[in-house]
Each structure stands twice: as structure tokens, then as C-alpha cells.
Design a protein around this motif. Structure first.
Motif, PDB file in Angstrom:
ATOM      1  N   ALA A   1       6.151   9.290  -5.747  1.00  0.00           N
ATOM      2  CA  ALA A   1       7.574   9.129  -6.095  1.00  0.00           C
ATOM      3  C   ALA A   1       7.864   7.709  -6.559  1.00  0.00           C
ATOM      4  O   ALA A   1       8.609   7.503  -7.522  1.00  0.00           O
ATOM      5  CB  ALA A   1       8.439   9.491  -4.883  1.00  0.00           C
ATOM      6  N   TYR A   2       7.287   6.731  -5.870  1.00  0.00           N
ATOM      7  CA  TYR A   2       7.539   5.332  -6.242  1.00  0.00           C
ATOM      8  C   TYR A   2       6.877   5.018  -7.584  1.00  0.00           C
ATOM      9  O   TYR A   2       7.480   4.380  -8.459  1.00  0.00           O
ATOM     10  CB  TYR A   2       7.012   4.388  -5.168  1.00  0.00           C
ATOM     11  CG  TYR A   2       7.389   2.940  -5.404  1.00  0.00           C
ATOM     12  CD1 TYR A   2       8.606   2.440  -4.950  1.00  0.00           C
ATOM     13  CD2 TYR A   2       6.551   2.082  -6.099  1.00  0.00           C
ATOM     14  CE1 TYR A   2       8.967   1.122  -5.170  1.00  0.00           C
ATOM     15  CE2 TYR A   2       6.898   0.766  -6.333  1.00  0.00           C
ATOM     16  CZ  TYR A   2       8.108   0.291  -5.863  1.00  0.00           C
ATOM     17  OH  TYR A   2       8.462  -1.012  -6.106  1.00  0.00           O
ATOM     18  N   MET A   3       5.645   5.444  -7.771  1.00  0.00           N
ATOM     19  CA  MET A   3       4.907   5.108  -8.987  1.00  0.00           C
ATOM     20  C   MET A   3       5.415   5.878 -10.202  1.00  0.00           C
ATOM     21  O   MET A   3       5.139   5.493 -11.340  1.00  0.00           O
ATOM     22  CB  MET A   3       3.416   5.377  -8.786  1.00  0.00           C
ATOM     23  CG  MET A   3       2.744   4.503  -7.732  1.00  0.00           C
ATOM     24  SD  MET A   3       3.046   2.706  -7.931  1.00  0.00           S
ATOM     25  CE  MET A   3       2.485   2.440  -9.615  1.00  0.00           C
ATOM     26  N   GLU A   4       6.181   6.943  -9.963  1.00  0.00           N
ATOM     27  CA  GLU A   4       6.690   7.745 -11.082  1.00  0.00           C
ATOM     28  C   GLU A   4       7.552   6.912 -12.027  1.00  0.00           C
ATOM     29  O   GLU A   4       7.551   7.138 -13.240  1.00  0.00           O
ATOM     30  CB  GLU A   4       7.490   8.927 -10.542  1.00  0.00           C
ATOM     31  CG  GLU A   4       7.964   9.882 -11.623  1.00  0.00           C
ATOM     32  CD  GLU A   4       8.747  11.051 -11.067  1.00  0.00           C
ATOM     33  OE1 GLU A   4       9.068  11.974 -11.838  1.00  0.00           O
ATOM     34  OE2 GLU A   4       9.043  11.046  -9.848  1.00  0.00           O
ATOM     35  N   SER A   5       8.281   5.930 -11.473  1.00  0.00           N
ATOM     36  CA  SER A   5       9.147   5.103 -12.317  1.00  0.00           C
ATOM     37  C   SER A   5       8.340   4.221 -13.270  1.00  0.00           C
ATOM     38  O   SER A   5       8.890   3.658 -14.220  1.00  0.00           O
ATOM     39  CB  SER A   5      10.071   4.236 -11.457  1.00  0.00           C
ATOM     40  OG  SER A   5       9.319   3.376 -10.632  1.00  0.00           O
ATOM     41  N   TYR A   6       7.040   4.107 -13.017  1.00  0.00           N
ATOM     42  CA  TYR A   6       6.164   3.337 -13.908  1.00  0.00           C
ATOM     43  C   TYR A   6       5.242   4.270 -14.702  1.00  0.00           C
ATOM     44  O   TYR A   6       4.235   3.835 -15.254  1.00  0.00           O
ATOM     45  CB  TYR A   6       5.333   2.339 -13.088  1.00  0.00           C
ATOM     46  CG  TYR A   6       6.195   1.410 -12.262  1.00  0.00           C
ATOM     47  CD1 TYR A   6       6.925   0.389 -12.855  1.00  0.00           C
ATOM     48  CD2 TYR A   6       6.306   1.587 -10.878  1.00  0.00           C
ATOM     49  CE1 TYR A   6       7.738  -0.445 -12.104  1.00  0.00           C
ATOM     50  CE2 TYR A   6       7.111   0.751 -10.113  1.00  0.00           C
ATOM     51  CZ  TYR A   6       7.831  -0.255 -10.738  1.00  0.00           C
ATOM     52  OH  TYR A   6       8.647  -1.088  -9.979  1.00  0.00           O
ATOM     53  N   ALA A   7       5.590   5.553 -14.737  1.00  0.00           N
ATOM     54  CA  ALA A   7       4.821   6.579 -15.452  1.00  0.00           C
ATOM     55  C   ALA A   7       3.398   6.675 -14.924  1.00  0.00           C
ATOM     56  O   ALA A   7       2.454   6.941 -15.684  1.00  0.00           O
ATOM     57  CB  ALA A   7       4.828   6.291 -16.953  1.00  0.00           C
ATOM     58  N   LEU A   8       3.237   6.464 -13.615  1.00  0.00           N
ATOM     59  CA  LEU A   8       1.927   6.534 -12.964  1.00  0.00           C
ATOM     60  C   LEU A   8       2.045   7.383 -11.700  1.00  0.00           C
ATOM     61  O   LEU A   8       3.133   7.842 -11.353  1.00  0.00           O
ATOM     62  CB  LEU A   8       1.424   5.131 -12.614  1.00  0.00           C
ATOM     63  CG  LEU A   8       1.206   4.159 -13.789  1.00  0.00           C
ATOM     64  CD1 LEU A   8       0.992   2.742 -13.278  1.00  0.00           C
ATOM     65  CD2 LEU A   8       0.030   4.600 -14.645  1.00  0.00           C
ATOM     66  N   ASN A   9       0.941   7.567 -11.002  1.00  0.00           N
ATOM     67  CA  ASN A   9       0.968   8.232  -9.708  1.00  0.00           C
ATOM     68  C   ASN A   9       0.051   7.483  -8.748  1.00  0.00           C
ATOM     69  O   ASN A   9      -0.489   6.437  -9.097  1.00  0.00           O
ATOM     70  CB  ASN A   9       0.561   9.706  -9.840  1.00  0.00           C
ATOM     71  CG  ASN A   9      -0.815   9.872 -10.473  1.00  0.00           C
ATOM     72  OD1 ASN A   9      -1.753   9.139 -10.166  1.00  0.00           O
ATOM     73  ND2 ASN A   9      -0.939  10.842 -11.365  1.00  0.00           N
ATOM     74  N   ARG A  10      -0.130   8.019  -7.555  1.00  0.00           N
ATOM     75  CA  ARG A  10      -0.909   7.313  -6.544  1.00  0.00           C
ATOM     76  C   ARG A  10      -2.366   7.130  -6.978  1.00  0.00           C
ATOM     77  O   ARG A  10      -3.009   6.153  -6.596  1.00  0.00           O
ATOM     78  CB  ARG A  10      -0.829   8.038  -5.195  1.00  0.00           C
ATOM     79  CG  ARG A  10      -1.462   9.406  -5.172  1.00  0.00           C
ATOM     80  CD  ARG A  10      -1.072  10.208  -3.921  1.00  0.00           C
ATOM     81  NE  ARG A  10      -1.367   9.470  -2.706  1.00  0.00           N
ATOM     82  CZ  ARG A  10      -2.534   9.547  -2.056  1.00  0.00           C
ATOM     83  NH1 ARG A  10      -3.507  10.302  -2.553  1.00  0.00           N
ATOM     84  NH2 ARG A  10      -2.715   8.882  -0.951  1.00  0.00           N
TER      85      ARG A  10
ATOM     86  N   ALA B   1       0.826  -1.209   0.000  1.00  0.00           N
ATOM     87  CA  ALA B   1       0.000   0.000   0.000  1.00  0.00           C
ATOM     88  C   ALA B   1       0.860   1.259   0.000  1.00  0.00           C
ATOM     89  O   ALA B   1       0.509   2.265  -0.631  1.00  0.00           O
ATOM     90  CB  ALA B   1      -0.930  -0.010   1.210  1.00  0.00           C
ATOM     91  N   GLY B   2       1.996   1.195   0.704  1.00  0.00           N
ATOM     92  CA  GLY B   2       2.895   2.341   0.734  1.00  0.00           C
ATOM     93  C   GLY B   2       3.435   2.673  -0.637  1.00  0.00           C
ATOM     94  O   GLY B   2       3.558   3.857  -1.004  1.00  0.00           O
ATOM     95  N   CYS B   3       3.750   1.649  -1.412  1.00  0.00           N
ATOM     96  CA  CYS B   3       4.236   1.870  -2.780  1.00  0.00           C
ATOM     97  C   CYS B   3       3.120   2.402  -3.672  1.00  0.00           C
ATOM     98  O   CYS B   3       3.321   3.342  -4.450  1.00  0.00           O
ATOM     99  CB  CYS B   3       4.799   0.573  -3.351  1.00  0.00           C
ATOM    100  SG  CYS B   3       6.296  -0.015  -2.519  1.00  0.00           S
ATOM    101  N   LEU B   4       1.940   1.807  -3.563  1.00  0.00           N
ATOM    102  CA  LEU B   4       0.802   2.244  -4.378  1.00  0.00           C
ATOM    103  C   LEU B   4       0.426   3.691  -4.080  1.00  0.00           C
ATOM    104  O   LEU B   4      -0.012   4.424  -4.971  1.00  0.00           O
ATOM    105  CB  LEU B   4      -0.407   1.340  -4.122  1.00  0.00           C
ATOM    106  CG  LEU B   4      -0.341  -0.090  -4.663  1.00  0.00           C
ATOM    107  CD1 LEU B   4      -1.483  -0.919  -4.101  1.00  0.00           C
ATOM    108  CD2 LEU B   4      -0.398  -0.086  -6.188  1.00  0.00           C
ATOM    109  N   GLY B   5       0.607   4.090  -2.828  1.00  0.00           N
ATOM    110  CA  GLY B   5       0.215   5.437  -2.428  1.00  0.00           C
ATOM    111  C   GLY B   5       1.306   6.478  -2.541  1.00  0.00           C
ATOM    112  O   GLY B   5       1.126   7.619  -2.106  1.00  0.00           O
ATOM    113  N   SER B   6       2.432   6.108  -3.142  1.00  0.00           N
ATOM    114  CA  SER B   6       3.567   7.031  -3.256  1.00  0.00           C
ATOM    115  C   SER B   6       3.717   7.524  -4.697  1.00  0.00           C
ATOM    116  O   SER B   6       4.018   6.733  -5.599  1.00  0.00           O
ATOM    117  CB  SER B   6       4.855   6.336  -2.803  1.00  0.00           C
ATOM    118  OG  SER B   6       5.993   7.095  -3.158  1.00  0.00           O
TER     119      SER B   6
END
Length: 347
Positions: free
Chosen positions: A151-160, A144-149
Motif C-alpha cells: 500500500a505504501y509503495m503503490e504511491s511510487y508505482a512499486l510494491n514490496r 522496513a515497514g514502508c519498504l514491505g508495504s
């Protein structure tokens, strides 16, 4: 005579020792190469090994489904193979396991893939994280922390808000002990595999990005489970978007309120200040309101080119919808439906 007798005793003793050594070697060789564990029910079984599991605990795990011929032989095999700590993972074995097979697979981490799946019933990041954690050696808070970040999702061209787009419902073969980064990387591979050049071109042709297509698909899917209506509903909403009309999709209001038990959207629910409230805010919401499946995404990409602008659940409660081109037509159907709701005491 005494010397001959002594020789016979000596040779006999040596022979006995050699026989015993041979038997011991044969005993260990049999368990090492052929069989030391036999399934209690004749079926194959799997074990889940967590980090830092001691060898005695491994024996206990195996012993839940297998008869152990010799625990001592297993320990000797561990010493011989320099095996002290098993690598975490899920391991599935046949009805007979040798010491070599068990030791080397656990030592080298040769896991058995598990099936990872979820459905379009998953609505939120938290629900998705919980579902994934139930099937993997990961905790839901980490996912959930990754899905809600952002910064983390940016590497997959997505956001929270669009993170769930990465997780298209299906069944995937993965390793139970995979890390959270490995999980997201694998889903990114599957995401790109799904979004073929043909699908990307279709999305561009209708003026949508892949995440916008998934967002609309999630709304369409929330409106009905009647797949035959999905292209029609997609066409209706695209018509509203093109005209600059608010979508006024009840499922987005339910998502914004967070109470998924609601069956009738009305009153204060329609006034909630949320970008997911498509009664107040025009355009698509910032992300999907569930994990849409691939077929619904395709229904949006291949939407029905109709001139409908309104829809209402059929007053006969068949599960179908009545589609209208004008508000007058829609209002008449809506009044019938409201009366039926009141008759059935559905709030």
C-alpha cells in the motif's frame, strides 16, 4: 565642601555603574555577535540534536568539541531570542561560534546536509532499512515497514518486491532529521531523474519495464564484480528469456534461501519453492535480489547482442566466466569447475 564631596561620590558611583553596565553589555555583545565557543582543536565540528533536547544538553554537546567562554551569556542570549527548545537535526559549525549563530540556527532548524549513501552490497529490504537508519534520525523498523508495504509503495508505482528499485546506490545530500515520507519522496525524485526518457526508451525497446531492468541488473551484478562481463551476462540471460528457458541463476537461489555465505549452490537449495528460485520458475523473479547500481542498469539497457546461453565460472578461479553457446560446451566447463571446487574443499 560636603555637598561637593557627596556629588563627587554620587557621580563617581553613577559612572562606576555605567562602566559596569557598559562592560556587561560589551561582554554579552561580544559573545552574542562574535564568539562564545572556540573549537578545542581549531577544526569545525557537528552536533546531532534529537527531539526535545534541553538547552543544558545542547551546551554539553557543544562542550565536547568547543571551549565555552560563558554559559551564562549563552542562557541570556536564549532568553533574548525567545529560544527554549532546539529543533532536531545535524548542525555543523566553524571553529568559532557566536551565541547568535548557535541560537538562531538551532531555533530555526537551519541544518547542515549529511551524505546518505549505500552500495550494491545491500541485498534485502531489511539490510537497506538498517543502512539508511544508521545515517538518519529514523529507526530501521519504520523504514522496513514502508519498504514491505504494498500500500505504501503503490504511491511510487512499486510494491514490496520492487521497493528497493527506488534506492539506486549513490551518495545523496539530505537532512538528518528528515521524515520517512521525505526520504521516500526524495528517492522518488532521484529515481525519476535517473530514469531519463532515453533510458525508458531503451527499456521499452528490449521489452522490459524499469523494474524488470533493475531486477535483471541485480542478478548480473550478483554473478560477478567484473564490470566488463556485465553486458555479456545480460545478453545471455535475455537470450534465455526470449527462448523461454529458465534463467537458472545461482544468485537468485541464494537469495531465496537467505544464506548469503553460500558459495556452492546444490542439492535441496535448488528445490526451494520460491518465486526467486529461477531453477524452478521461468522468467524474472518478482524483484531485485540486491540494490543494483546505475552502471549495471545501463549495462542491461545496452546489453551485448551475443548468442550465449550458458555460463560457468572459469575453472582457473580468475574471477572471469566462460560463456557457451551449447550445453555440451557448458557441461565440459562445468565438470572442470566442479573438480576444482572439490580440490579446494569448497562446499
Amino acid at each position: 565642601m560636603k555637598r561637593k564631596k557627596i556629588k563627587r561620590i554620587v557621580f563617581g558611583s553613577i559612572a562606576a555603574v555605567l562602566v559596569l553596565v557598559g562592560l556587561a553589555f560589551g561582554f554579552d555583545a561580544y559573545h552574542f555577535f562574535l564568539s562564545n565557543f572556540k573549537s578545542l582543536d581549531g577544526q569545525q565540528h557537528g552536533i546531532y540534536v534529537y527531539p526535545d533536547t534541553p538547552l543544558d544538553s545542547v551546551l554539553n554537546l557543544v562542550g565536547e568539541s568547543y571551549q565555552i567562554s560563558s554559559a551564562a551569556a549563552f542562557r541570556r542570549a536564549c532568553r533574548k531570542e525567545n529560544f527554549t527548545t532546539p529543533l532536531p537535526g545535524y548542525y555543523e559549525f566553524g571553529n568559532i561560534i557566536s551565541n547568535r549563530q548557535l541560537v538562531r540556527r538551532l531555533r530555526d532548524g537551519r541544518e547542515t546536509p549529511v551524505r546518505l549513501s549505500w552500495t550494491n552490497s545491500v541485498r534485502t529490504r531489511e539490510q537497506l532499512a538498517k543502512r539508511l537508519a544508521e545515517q538518519l534520525m529514523l529507526d530501521s523498523a519504520t523504514i522496513a515497514g514502508c519498504l514491505g508495504s504494498d500500500a505504501y509503495m503503490e504511491s511510487y508505482a512499486l510494491n514490496r518486491e520492487t521497493a528497493v528499485c527506488l534506492f539506486i546506490p549513490n551518495t545523496y545530500e539530505v537532512y538528518w532529521s528528515m521524515s520517512v515520507d521525505q526520504l521516500f519522496d526524495r528517492m522518488f525524485v532521484e529515481y525519476n531523474r535517473f530514469w531519463t526518457d532515453q533510458r525508458l526508451q531503451r527499456a521499452e525497446n528490449i521489452g522490459f519495464t524499469p523494474t524488470e531492468v533493475a531486477t535483471l541488473a541485480s542478478i548480473v551484478e550478483s554473478e560477478t564484480n567484473r564490470t566488463a562481463e556485465h553486458p555479456i551476462i545480460a545478453g545471455l540471460y535475455i537470450n534465455r528469456l526470449h527462448k523461454g528457458m529458465p534463467l537458472q541463476a545461482c544468485p537468485t537461489v541464494i537469495f531465496a534461501n537467505g544464506d548469503f555465505s553460500v558459495r556452492r549452490v546444490q542439492g535441496d537449495m535448488l528445490r526451494i519453492n520460491s518465486p526467486y528460485n529461477t531453477y524452478r520458475f521461468r522468467g524474472l523473479p518478482p524483484g531485485p535480489i540486491r540494490c543494483p547500481n546505475g552502471k549495471t542498469i545501463d549495462a542491461v539497457l545496452n546489453y551485448d547482442h551475443n548468442d550465449y546461453l550458458y555460463m560457468c565460472a572459469n575453472p582457473d578461479f580468475s574471477g572471469n566466466h566462460k560463456f557457451s553457446r551449447t550445453y555440451a560446451e557448458h557441461a565440459a566447463t562445468a565438470r572442470q569447475y566442479q573438480r576444482e571446487l572439490n580440490k579446494r574443499n569448497i562446499n
